[in-house]
Design a protein around this motif. Structure first.
Motif, PDB file in Angstrom:
ATOM      1  N   TYR A 194       0.827  -1.208   0.000  1.00 15.16           N
ATOM      2  CA  TYR A 194       0.000   0.000   0.000  1.00 15.16           C
ATOM      3  C   TYR A 194       0.863   1.261   0.000  1.00 15.16           C
ATOM      4  N   THR A 195       1.837   1.333   0.894  1.00 14.78           N
ATOM      5  CA  THR A 195       2.683   2.527   0.990  1.00 14.78           C
ATOM      6  C   THR A 195       3.570   2.677  -0.236  1.00 14.78           C
ATOM      7  N   ALA A 196       3.977   1.553  -0.825  1.00 16.35           N
ATOM      8  CA  ALA A 196       4.840   1.610  -2.011  1.00 16.35           C
ATOM      9  C   ALA A 196       4.167   2.340  -3.171  1.00 16.35           C
ATOM     10  N   ALA A 197       2.835   2.251  -3.254  1.00 22.14           N
ATOM     11  CA  ALA A 197       2.125   2.941  -4.340  1.00 22.14           C
ATOM     12  C   ALA A 197       2.276   4.453  -4.213  1.00 22.14           C
ATOM     13  N   PHE A 198       2.285   4.966  -2.993  1.00 16.78           N
ATOM     14  CA  PHE A 198       2.462   6.404  -2.775  1.00 16.78           C
ATOM     15  C   PHE A 198       3.926   6.807  -2.966  1.00 16.78           C
ATOM     16  N   ILE A 199       4.824   5.958  -2.496  1.00 17.81           N
ATOM     17  CA  ILE A 199       6.249   6.246  -2.663  1.00 17.81           C
ATOM     18  C   ILE A 199       6.619   6.257  -4.146  1.00 17.81           C
ATOM     19  N   ALA A 200       5.996   5.391  -4.922  1.00 14.45           N
ATOM     20  CA  ALA A 200       6.273   5.341  -6.364  1.00 14.45           C
ATOM     21  C   ALA A 200       6.002   6.685  -7.034  1.00 14.45           C
ATOM     22  N   GLU A 201       4.904   7.321  -6.657  1.00 11.01           N
ATOM     23  CA  GLU A 201       4.586   8.623  -7.236  1.00 11.01           C
ATOM     24  C   GLU A 201       5.564   9.700  -6.786  1.00 11.01           C
ATOM     25  N   GLN A 236      20.170  14.130  -7.475  1.00 11.81           N
ATOM     26  CA  GLN A 236      19.479  15.420  -7.527  1.00 11.81           C
ATOM     27  C   GLN A 236      17.998  15.272  -7.178  1.00 11.81           C
ATOM     28  N   ALA A 237      17.415  14.140  -7.563  1.00  9.71           N
ATOM     29  CA  ALA A 237      15.996  13.911  -7.280  1.00  9.71           C
ATOM     30  C   ALA A 237      15.729  13.751  -5.789  1.00  9.71           C
ATOM     31  N   LEU A 238      16.736  13.319  -5.036  1.00 11.34           N
ATOM     32  CA  LEU A 238      16.547  13.114  -3.598  1.00 11.34           C
ATOM     33  C   LEU A 238      16.108  14.381  -2.888  1.00 11.34           C
ATOM     34  N   ARG A 239      16.504  15.544  -3.398  1.00  6.22           N
ATOM     35  CA  ARG A 239      16.092  16.805  -2.781  1.00  6.22           C
ATOM     36  C   ARG A 239      14.576  16.947  -2.769  1.00  6.22           C
ATOM     37  N   VAL A 240      13.943  16.406  -3.795  1.00  9.95           N
ATOM     38  CA  VAL A 240      12.487  16.475  -3.902  1.00  9.95           C
ATOM     39  C   VAL A 240      11.831  15.270  -3.237  1.00  9.95           C
ATOM     40  N   VAL A 241      12.512  14.137  -3.243  1.00 15.08           N
ATOM     41  CA  VAL A 241      11.921  12.879  -2.789  1.00 15.08           C
ATOM     42  C   VAL A 241      11.889  12.756  -1.272  1.00 15.08           C
ATOM     43  N   VAL A 242      12.978  13.120  -0.593  1.00 16.81           N
ATOM     44  CA  VAL A 242      13.113  12.817   0.833  1.00 16.81           C
ATOM     45  C   VAL A 242      12.034  13.454   1.716  1.00 16.81           C
ATOM     46  N   PRO A 243      11.715  14.754   1.589  1.00 12.47           N
ATOM     47  CA  PRO A 243      10.711  15.335   2.507  1.00 12.47           C
ATOM     48  C   PRO A 243       9.354  14.627   2.494  1.00 12.47           C
ATOM     49  N   PRO A 244       8.741  14.366   1.325  1.00 17.57           N
ATOM     50  CA  PRO A 244       7.451  13.659   1.368  1.00 17.57           C
ATOM     51  C   PRO A 244       7.578  12.186   1.750  1.00 17.57           C
ATOM     52  N   MET A 245       8.767  11.606   1.569  1.00 20.19           N
ATOM     53  CA  MET A 245       8.956  10.218   1.989  1.00 20.19           C
ATOM     54  C   MET A 245       8.786  10.090   3.496  1.00 20.19           C
ATOM     55  N   ALA A 246       9.222  11.102   4.235  1.00 25.60           N
ATOM     56  CA  ALA A 246       9.073  11.080   5.692  1.00 25.60           C
ATOM     57  C   ALA A 246       7.602  10.941   6.075  1.00 25.60           C
ATOM     58  N   SER A 247       6.737  11.642   5.355  1.00 26.77           N
ATOM     59  CA  SER A 247       5.298  11.552   5.646  1.00 26.77           C
ATOM     60  C   SER A 247       4.772  10.141   5.399  1.00 26.77           C
ATOM     61  N   GLN A 248       5.258   9.491   4.354  1.00 26.60           N
ATOM     62  CA  GLN A 248       4.824   8.131   4.061  1.00 26.60           C
ATOM     63  C   GLN A 248       5.313   7.146   5.119  1.00 26.60           C
ATOM     64  N   TYR A 249       6.522   7.362   5.623  1.00 26.57           N
ATOM     65  CA  TYR A 249       7.023   6.504   6.696  1.00 26.57           C
ATOM     66  C   TYR A 249       6.172   6.663   7.951  1.00 26.57           C
ATOM     67  N   LEU A 250       5.765   7.886   8.235  1.00 29.72           N
ATOM     68  CA  LEU A 250       4.893   8.132   9.385  1.00 29.72           C
ATOM     69  C   LEU A 250       3.534   7.470   9.180  1.00 29.72           C
ATOM     70  N   ASN A 251       2.996   7.579   7.967  1.00 27.36           N
ATOM     71  CA  ASN A 251       1.701   6.954   7.677  1.00 27.36           C
ATOM     72  C   ASN A 251       1.774   5.439   7.830  1.00 27.36           C
ATOM     73  N   SER A 300      10.695  11.585  12.148  1.00 24.22           N
ATOM     74  CA  SER A 300      10.818  12.944  11.600  1.00 24.22           C
ATOM     75  C   SER A 300      12.208  13.509  11.844  1.00 24.22           C
ATOM     76  N   ALA A 301      12.737  13.295  13.042  1.00 24.55           N
ATOM     77  CA  ALA A 301      14.069  13.809  13.370  1.00 24.55           C
ATOM     78  C   ALA A 301      15.135  13.166  12.487  1.00 24.55           C
ATOM     79  N   PHE A 302      15.027  11.853  12.299  1.00 24.67           N
ATOM     80  CA  PHE A 302      16.009  11.165  11.455  1.00 24.67           C
ATOM     81  C   PHE A 302      15.934  11.640  10.009  1.00 24.67           C
ATOM     82  N   MET A 303      14.716  11.764   9.483  1.00 20.46           N
ATOM     83  CA  MET A 303      14.574  12.181   8.086  1.00 20.46           C
ATOM     84  C   MET A 303      15.017  13.625   7.905  1.00 20.46           C
ATOM     85  N   ASN A 304      14.782  14.490   8.879  1.00 18.03           N
ATOM     86  CA  ASN A 304      15.272  15.871   8.801  1.00 18.03           C
ATOM     87  C   ASN A 304      16.800  15.905   8.829  1.00 18.03           C
ATOM     88  N   TRP A 305      17.385  15.059   9.689  1.00 17.36           N
ATOM     89  CA  TRP A 305      18.849  14.972   9.739  1.00 17.36           C
ATOM     90  C   TRP A 305      19.405  14.483   8.412  1.00 17.36           C
TER      91      TRP A 305
END
Length: 313
Positions: A194-201, A236-251, A300-305
């Motif tokens: 389920y979470t992989a579908a959101f991470i894919a986008e 370069q894509a990681l700059r865009v990918v990492v912040p919303p990935m944290a939300s998916q990990y929390l979900n 959240s702390a780990f992903m921000n770090w």
């Protein structure tokens, strides 16, 4: 009265209203508990639990142990499925996201169908589907499926080999190796898929955010498409990918509380049993909220770090 004074007055009034609301709730709760002769506090954590927990891979637990120890088992079980689910969802979601950008029409279409179907289906229904598939569709241990050497699939669970320890059928079940119970396997599969579908986008959007010129520059120095993706585009894509990935990990972590629906003994399931036996509903809910809050803040702390120290350097 000046603007600054009015702002201070409004803030003071808002704080006063909040304090009164909290006092009213606490006073009412205490009065109702006293009227019903329900004890409050966390002293019940030191009493004997008296119930079994079906899975306790990290902590040794017996029914004679305390409620605190039972809840500790629930916390470890929650962390177990959350960590495994985050790893699996990240790998699967990244692969699906890249498949959606593939030049292969069939691969791109299948990945798109996966994302649209999984994202628009309720997670609870998916969990019921996977649980029925494992417990009803898979054969008994004596007729277990063996897709790979040392890997066995049965309605008693999934058995995987470990170094120096291969699952062996003895009597009516397997012994040795790593055992994934039907409940754990269901929850891990459901949360990961389920979470992989959101991470894919998220991954797809991150790759598309990189300018086409970066691809062309990578091709100009002789890199293949796979090398350009790995060495030039993804960093370069990681700059865009990492912040919303944290939300998916929390979900994913919070969605693990659905384990109670399929009988996996996570924190919520064990806390519910404790609350039913002791009547300490308020304390039980407070413990659940505190644990999930702590886990969420840690993620959240780990992903921000990671975002600050690795991605944005």
């Amino acid at each position: 009265m000046g603007k600054k004074t009015r702002r201070l007055a409004y803030q003071a009034a808002a704080i006063a209203v909040a304090v009164l609301a909290v006092w009213f709730v606490v006073h009412n709760t205490a009065a109702n508990l006293e009227e019903r002769r329900i004890a409050s506090g966390f002293a019940f954590l030191g009493r004997e639990a008296g119930f079994e927990v079906s899975e306790s891979p990290f902590l040794r637990y017996r029914p004679s142990d305390t409620y605190l120890e039972a809840l500790s088992v629930g916390v470890m079980n929650t962390l177990r499925v959350a960590v495994a689910g985050i790893v699996a969802a990240t790998l699967l979601g990244t692969a699906i996201g890249l498949f959606r950008l593939s030049k292969n029409f069939l691969l791109r279409t299948l990945a798109s169908l996966y994302v649209e179907f999984i994202r628009n289906s309720p997670l609870l229904v998916q969990l019921f589907f996977w649980y029925a598939l494992i417990t009803e569709a898979l054969p008994s241990p004596r007729e277990a499926l063996q897709p790979l050497a040392g890997v066995f699939l049965s309605n008693r669970g999934i058995y995987l080999p470990l170094p120096g320890s291969v699952p062996v059928l003895e009597g009516f079940n397997f012994t040795g190796g790593l055992v994934l119970t039907p409940e754990f396997a269901t929850l891990l599969l459901g949360l990961s898929i389920y979470t992989a579908a959101f991470i894919a986008e998220i991954v797809r959007a991150g790759v598309l955010s990189v300018r086409r010129a970066q691809w062309e520059a990578a091709f100009a120095v002789g890199l293949t498409r796979a090398q350009a993706l790995r060495r030039v585009v993804m960093p370069q894509a990681l700059r865009v990918v990492v912040p919303p990935m944290a939300s998916q990990y929390l979900n994913l972590t919070k969605n693990s509380s659905l384990a109670v629906a399929i009988g996996y003994p996570d924190l919520v399931s064990i806390a519910n049993t404790a609350m039913n036996q002791t009547g300490q509903a308020i304390e039980g809910v407070a413990i659940i909220m505190a644990v999930y809050l702590t886990i969420s803040l840690a993620i959240s702390a780990f992903m921000n770090w990671y975002n600050a120290r690795v991605v944005l350097r």
